[in-house]
Design a protein around this motif. Structure first.
Motif, PDB file in Angstrom:
ATOM      1  N   MET A 164      75.914  21.023  85.596  1.00 34.06           N
ATOM      2  CA  MET A 164      75.632  22.467  85.771  1.00 34.06           C
ATOM      3  C   MET A 164      74.740  22.977  84.648  1.00 34.06           C
ATOM      4  SD  MET A 164      79.113  24.359  86.952  1.00 34.06           S
ATOM      5  CE  MET A 164      78.641  25.862  87.772  1.00 34.06           C
ATOM      6  N   SER A 165      73.727  23.716  85.010  1.00 29.09           N
ATOM      7  CA  SER A 165      72.826  24.259  83.988  1.00 29.09           C
ATOM      8  C   SER A 165      73.453  25.508  83.350  1.00 29.09           C
ATOM      9  CB  SER A 165      71.495  24.631  84.625  1.00 29.09           C
ATOM     10  OG  SER A 165      71.701  25.674  85.535  1.00 29.09           O
ATOM     11  N   ARG A 166      72.814  25.982  82.278  1.00 27.50           N
ATOM     12  CA  ARG A 166      73.305  27.193  81.602  1.00 27.50           C
ATOM     13  C   ARG A 166      73.207  28.395  82.536  1.00 27.50           C
ATOM     14  NH1 ARG A 166      70.249  27.785  76.115  1.00 27.50           N
ATOM     15  NH2 ARG A 166      68.573  26.923  77.350  1.00 27.50           N
ATOM     16  N   ASP A 167      72.187  28.374  83.375  1.00 31.61           N
ATOM     17  CA  ASP A 167      72.008  29.450  84.356  1.00 31.61           C
ATOM     18  C   ASP A 167      73.206  29.498  85.306  1.00 31.61           C
ATOM     19  OD1 ASP A 167      71.064  31.294  86.147  1.00 31.61           O
ATOM     20  OD2 ASP A 167      69.574  29.978  87.046  1.00 31.61           O
ATOM     21  N   ASP A 168      73.605  28.320  85.804  1.00 29.99           N
ATOM     22  CA  ASP A 168      74.743  28.262  86.747  1.00 29.99           C
ATOM     23  C   ASP A 168      76.037  28.712  86.073  1.00 29.99           C
ATOM     24  OD1 ASP A 168      73.113  27.287  88.719  1.00 29.99           O
ATOM     25  OD2 ASP A 168      73.430  25.194  88.145  1.00 29.99           O
ATOM     26  N   ILE A 169      76.255  28.192  84.853  1.00 33.54           N
ATOM     27  CA  ILE A 169      77.512  28.515  84.154  1.00 33.54           C
ATOM     28  C   ILE A 169      77.601  30.025  83.880  1.00 33.54           C
ATOM     29  CG2 ILE A 169      78.837  28.176  82.014  1.00 33.54           C
ATOM     30  CD1 ILE A 169      77.571  25.313  81.951  1.00 33.54           C
ATOM     31  N   SER A 170      76.485  30.582  83.348  1.00 32.46           N
ATOM     32  CA  SER A 170      76.522  32.028  83.043  1.00 32.46           C
ATOM     33  C   SER A 170      76.625  32.849  84.335  1.00 32.46           C
ATOM     34  CB  SER A 170      75.305  32.440  82.218  1.00 32.46           C
ATOM     35  OG  SER A 170      74.128  32.179  82.936  1.00 32.46           O
ATOM     36  N   GLY A 171      76.011  32.334  85.410  1.00 35.94           N
ATOM     37  CA  GLY A 171      76.097  33.034  86.699  1.00 35.94           C
ATOM     38  C   GLY A 171      77.522  33.070  87.226  1.00 35.94           C
ATOM     39  N   VAL A 172      78.202  31.924  87.145  1.00 38.88           N
ATOM     40  CA  VAL A 172      79.608  31.854  87.598  1.00 38.88           C
ATOM     41  C   VAL A 172      80.483  32.770  86.741  1.00 38.88           C
ATOM     42  CG1 VAL A 172      81.620  30.326  87.745  1.00 38.88           C
ATOM     43  CG2 VAL A 172      79.421  29.549  88.599  1.00 38.88           C
ATOM     44  N   LEU A 173      80.244  32.719  85.412  1.00 36.19           N
ATOM     45  CA  LEU A 173      81.020  33.582  84.495  1.00 36.19           C
ATOM     46  C   LEU A 173      80.811  35.053  84.819  1.00 36.19           C
ATOM     47  CD1 LEU A 173      80.707  32.167  80.870  1.00 36.19           C
ATOM     48  CD2 LEU A 173      82.787  32.860  82.026  1.00 36.19           C
ATOM     49  N   ASN A 174      79.557  35.402  85.070  1.00 44.54           N
ATOM     50  CA  ASN A 174      79.242  36.799  85.365  1.00 44.54           C
ATOM     51  C   ASN A 174      79.890  37.243  86.680  1.00 44.54           C
ATOM     52  OD1 ASN A 174      78.037  39.301  85.018  1.00 44.54           O
ATOM     53  ND2 ASN A 174      76.229  38.714  86.171  1.00 44.54           N
ATOM     54  N   ASN A 175      79.791  36.380  87.694  1.00 39.36           N
ATOM     55  CA  ASN A 175      80.414  36.720  88.981  1.00 39.36           C
ATOM     56  C   ASN A 175      81.927  36.846  88.852  1.00 39.36           C
ATOM     57  OD1 ASN A 175      78.066  36.854  90.342  1.00 39.36           O
ATOM     58  ND2 ASN A 175      78.232  34.884  91.360  1.00 39.36           N
ATOM     59  N   ALA A 176      82.527  35.914  88.099  1.00 37.28           N
ATOM     60  CA  ALA A 176      83.987  35.936  87.938  1.00 37.28           C
ATOM     61  C   ALA A 176      84.431  37.219  87.228  1.00 37.28           C
ATOM     62  CB  ALA A 176      84.433  34.715  87.146  1.00 37.28           C
ATOM     63  N   SER A 177      83.715  37.565  86.155  1.00 38.03           N
ATOM     64  CA  SER A 177      84.116  38.776  85.418  1.00 38.03           C
ATOM     65  C   SER A 177      83.834  40.029  86.240  1.00 38.03           C
ATOM     66  CB  SER A 177      83.420  38.838  84.059  1.00 38.03           C
ATOM     67  OG  SER A 177      82.041  38.796  84.231  1.00 38.03           O
ATOM     68  N   ASP A 178      82.790  39.956  87.066  1.00 40.31           N
ATOM     69  CA  ASP A 178      82.478  41.094  87.940  1.00 40.31           C
ATOM     70  C   ASP A 178      83.604  41.322  88.951  1.00 40.31           C
ATOM     71  OD1 ASP A 178      80.457  42.956  88.038  1.00 40.31           O
ATOM     72  OD2 ASP A 178      79.650  42.149  89.906  1.00 40.31           O
ATOM     73  N   ILE A 179      84.138  40.232  89.478  1.00 43.21           N
ATOM     74  CA  ILE A 179      85.258  40.338  90.426  1.00 43.21           C
ATOM     75  C   ILE A 179      86.496  40.847  89.697  1.00 43.21           C
ATOM     76  CG2 ILE A 179      86.845  38.985  91.889  1.00 43.21           C
ATOM     77  CD1 ILE A 179      84.374  37.148  92.470  1.00 43.21           C
ATOM     78  N   LEU A 180      86.719  40.312  88.499  1.00 40.86           N
ATOM     79  CA  LEU A 180      87.884  40.723  87.704  1.00 40.86           C
ATOM     80  C   LEU A 180      87.861  42.220  87.407  1.00 40.86           C
ATOM     81  CD1 LEU A 180      90.284  39.327  86.104  1.00 40.86           C
ATOM     82  CD2 LEU A 180      88.818  39.511  84.112  1.00 40.86           C
ATOM     83  N   PHE A 181      86.661  42.735  87.122  1.00 47.60           N
ATOM     84  CA  PHE A 181      86.537  44.159  86.796  1.00 47.60           C
ATOM     85  C   PHE A 181      86.162  44.997  88.024  1.00 47.60           C
ATOM     86  CE2 PHE A 181      85.802  42.707  82.330  1.00 47.60           C
ATOM     87  CZ  PHE A 181      86.804  43.457  81.749  1.00 47.60           C
ATOM     88  N   THR A 182      86.307  44.420  89.199  1.00 46.91           N
ATOM     89  CA  THR A 182      85.973  45.083  90.471  1.00 46.91           C
ATOM     90  C   THR A 182      84.602  45.783  90.439  1.00 46.91           C
ATOM     91  OG1 THR A 182      87.238  47.031  89.842  1.00 46.91           O
ATOM     92  CG2 THR A 182      88.376  45.453  91.209  1.00 46.91           C
TER      93      THR A 182
END
Lengths: 206, 123
Positions: free
Chosen positions: B1-19
């Motif tokens: 996984m590239s840094r782009d993918d990892i940061s993208g997954v992290l961003n999506n996950a935190s976005d879901i967490l914070f609705t």
């Protein structure tokens, strides 16, 4: 426009470590003295030593946490100096997001300071502290991730991010000036780092 | 996984967490915690005044949910008033790009172009 990568960082910790450490140390000392004076005045004599003990622990905890955050921020290599200077909608979005998060972070920090101090004063408030603190940490981590993606030019390339950015543009088209001052529009996104050729093909790079 | 993918997954996950609205959600957490504290402080007094008012019976996470829900009332109301980005055509295009048979690179390019076009159209 040059494509040469640069090593500059947003928070250049390497160039100014002594200034930053000295500044932090002096600020901490000043805050510590003010806190001790305040606590001595606030609490009755039998509680004073306990209050000062609690205050010192809370302050040390917060100093460590903020130093860790600064270090984490400085470790993120935020790509070229060009992208840092470049004005783009995604950067306006980032700035607005950081500004919007400032008040919640301040309130949560104050609540967790209160909860942790109460805990050290003998109250059962560790749960309140944990919840507030975890929320602040999550908020900071998310802010760092978004910052990293925006400055690397990757923000806006997924459906969720594109939707967020479009929503931002739609809702703020009347309040925010999206022009570059010369009659043209500022760029929507920062050019992608590490994928410059694809960006040129897409016509998004100047 | 590239840094782009990892940061993208992290961003999506935190976005879901914070609705999708970190400021509102975190204020909701703060509000919930304050409610829990108020319930804890005034619970015994209210119970001794009227027995059926038992604020202590509610768990702390109940107050947390209530706080988040209260802070998200405007979000809930806006769902009834308008589409997610306020324009059904843009929503359709976003869905088309997402479901279309494009390569990852092409999808990225399409998203970027869509943002550019929305900006040019609105400003």
């Amino acid at each position: 426009m040059s494509n040469k990568p640069s090593t500059s960082r947003i928070v250049d910790f390497k160039k100014r470590p002594i200034t930053i450490i000295l500044g932090l140390a002096v600020s901490m000392m000043a805050i510590l003295l003010a806190l001790v004076a305040f606590m001595s005045w606030l609490f009755p004599p039998e509680f004073r030593s306990q209050a000062i003990y609690a205050g010192v622990i809370v302050l040390l905890f917060w100093s460590l946490a903020s130093a860790g955050y600064s270090l984490l921020e400085s470790l993120i290599d935020t790509s070229s100096a060009e992208s840092v200077r470049m004005k783009a909608i995604s950067r306006v979005y980032l700035e607005q997001r950081i500004r919007r998060n400032r008040i919640p972070k301040m309130i949560l920090n104050m609540l967790s300071i209160g909860a942790l101090t109460s805990y050290f004063m003998g109250q059962d408030t560790l749960l309140y502290f944990s919840v507030c603190w975890i929320t602040v940490v999550s908020l900071c981590v998310q802010e760092l991730v978004v910052k990293y993606r925006v400055l690397m030019g990757w923000f806006g390339t997924t459906k969720r991010e594109a939707r967020a950015l479009i929503r931002f543009i739609v809702h703020n088209s009347e309040d925010i000036d999206f022009t570059d001052g010369l009659g043209g529009l500022i760029k929507a996104l920062v050019a992608e780092q590490g994928n410059i050729e694809a960006s040129v093909t897409a016509g998004v790079r100047a | 996984m590239s840094r782009d993918d990892i940061s993208g997954v992290l961003n999506n996950a935190s976005d879901i967490l914070f609705t999708s609205d970190p400021a509102r959600s975190s204020l909701g957490v703060a509000f919930g915690m304050v409610l829990a504290l108020v319930a804890r402080v005034f619970g015994p007094a209210l119970r001794s005044w009227r027995e059926f008012i038992d604020l202590d019976a509610a768990p702390w996470y109940g107050w947390l949910c209530l706080g988040i829900l209260i802070m998200h009332i405007p979000t809930v109301l806006s769902l009834f008033k308008q589409n997610p980005v306020g324009d059904s055509e843009i929503d359709k295009v976003l869905d088309l790009i997402d479901r279309g048979n494009f390569s990852d690179q092409e999808k990225r390019r399409q998203y970027r172009m869509l943002i550019e076009r929305v900006l040019a159209k609105l400003v």
